[in-house]
Design a protein around this motif. Structure first.
Motif, PDB file in Angstrom:
ATOM      1  N   UNK A 110      32.528  38.988  17.011  1.00 43.83           N
ATOM      2  CA  UNK A 110      31.199  38.892  16.451  1.00 43.83           C
ATOM      3  C   UNK A 110      31.612  37.603  15.531  1.00 43.83           C
ATOM      4  N   UNK A 111      32.876  36.946  15.377  1.00 41.35           N
ATOM      5  CA  UNK A 111      33.044  35.881  14.433  1.00 41.35           C
ATOM      6  C   UNK A 111      32.631  34.437  15.595  1.00 41.35           C
ATOM      7  N   UNK A 112      32.057  33.575  14.762  1.00 37.81           N
ATOM      8  CA  UNK A 112      31.698  32.376  15.424  1.00 37.81           C
ATOM      9  C   UNK A 112      33.218  31.738  16.200  1.00 37.81           C
ATOM     10  N   UNK A 113      33.137  31.502  17.279  1.00 35.94           N
ATOM     11  CA  UNK A 113      34.212  30.674  17.971  1.00 35.94           C
ATOM     12  C   UNK A 113      35.446  31.551  17.673  1.00 35.94           C
ATOM     13  N   UNK A 114      35.417  32.884  17.969  1.00 36.08           N
ATOM     14  CA  UNK A 114      36.528  33.618  18.072  1.00 36.08           C
ATOM     15  C   UNK A 114      37.488  33.315  18.864  1.00 36.08           C
ATOM     16  N   UNK A 115      37.278  32.875  19.856  1.00 41.74           N
ATOM     17  CA  UNK A 115      38.161  32.507  21.099  1.00 41.74           C
ATOM     18  C   UNK A 115      38.967  31.183  20.693  1.00 41.74           C
TER      19      UNK A 115
END
Length: 332
Positions: free
Chosen positions: A205-210
């Motif tokens: 759910x975090x932005x740009x987690x990848x």
């Protein structure tokens, strides 16, 4: 010889020539490896000392290294380690926090250490790490001391940048921090490194987690290596180890994820009991991982254990897995 003198000139900001006897002697002693010459030059750019004094410090460092690290049989290793020790001694006198950060770095990967990775401090953590991670200005000032001495540099990795730009060190310098600077294992720094890496592993759910996960992976590898070797105390670190498993699973490194989940599960069962929510979450994630690996018997066992635990502990049957968002199932 002229190329070596030019390296010293560029790194030190001092003019070196074939007519300078001390410069010739220094180049001869350092035996012309660019990394050693660059480190010596960086030191000379920071310290108003003569070349003859530097040679004296170098010889003293060499003799000390022979006593403290006799296993170093390669001449080039002794030479490089001696130059780094001289620089480290000066860093320690100039900024103790910079010296401590260099020690901590031994328990992380050599590449790409950035501010936000270390911003997971707590009140009982050492004061120096809380102070240097207070803001970007404080962190960069401390790292700049290491850069000025040629020990680290701004990271140039071509990966997508999330958060602030990091700093890296040469693999040889990192080996020195591991085997000489931290010759006596520091369990406190090892746990601190594990806490930072585990705490920074992002969920989906975090932005740009990848991108953050990919950036973190090399540090996760360093921490998991310490865990598997039993060289870091795992008590109280179950959640961080579980998050390493989470990161590996998301990165499709299933074997690595399995090892971390299994160790987290053992820790949770011992610390919190078999029916604690954290224990059951780990059972569920491990069951899903086993299923992905085709280990169906193991997956069914984990599912059933987690289901029984939830029914007994919460009086409810359905349970939504926190990792993949799938419903826990007692059979496959």
């Amino acid at each position: 010889m002229e190329d070596s003198l030019q390296i010293l000139t560029n790194a030190s900001g001092r003019q070196m020539s074939l007519g300078d006897a001390d410069a010739i002697k220094l180049v001869t002693v350092l035996d012309d490896p660019p990394l050693a010459l660059a480190t010596a030059g960086a030191y000379l750019s920071q310290v108003p000392t003569s070349l003859s004094d530097y040679l004296r410090h170098y010889e003293a460092s060499w003799l000390k290294l022979q006593k403290t690290a006799p296993e170093l049989t390669e001449y080039e290793d002794r030479m490089l380690y001696s130059t780094w020790q001289i620089s480290y001694d000066h860093v320690q006198r100039q900024n103790k926090a910079s010296a401590k950060l260099l020690q901590l770095w031994a328990y992380l990967d050599s590449q790409d250490v950035w501010l936000e990775l270390l911003q997971h401090t707590e009140q009982d953590d050492p004061e120096w790490i809380r102070e240097i991670t207070e803001d970007e200005l404080s962190f960069n000032a401390v790292v700049r001391v290491l850069c000025d001495h040629g020990l680290v540099e701004v990271d140039q990795s071509p990966v997508e940048q999330v958060e602030s730009r990091g700093y890296s060190m040469h693999g040889c310098v990192h080996a020195w921090t591991m085997h000489v600077l931290n010759q006596k294992w520091d369990g406190g720094l090892a746990r601190l490194a594990l806490k930072f890496v585990g705490s920074h592993a992002p969920k989906r759910d975090k932005e740009k987690w990848w991108a953050t996960q990919r950036r973190l992976l090399q540090h996760a590898n360093r921490c998991s290596s310490m865990i598997l070797k039993g060289s870091v105390a795992k008590e109280g670190m179950e959640g961080k180890i579980h998050m390493l498993g989470y990161l590996y699973a998301d990165q499709d490194k299933l074997e690595e994820a399995e090892k971390m989940y299994e160790r987290a599960l053992v820790g949770y069962e011992k610390a919190s009991g078999p029916d604690h929510t954290s224990t059951l979450n780990t059972m569920n994630n491990l069951g899903l991982l086993y299923a992905d690996q085709g280990k169906l018997d193991g997956a069914e066992k984990m599912y059933k254990r987690a289901l029984v635990g939830y029914e007994e502990g919460m009086g409810t049957r359905p349970y939504i897995n926190t990792h993949h968002g799938q419903q826990l199932r007692p059979t496959l």
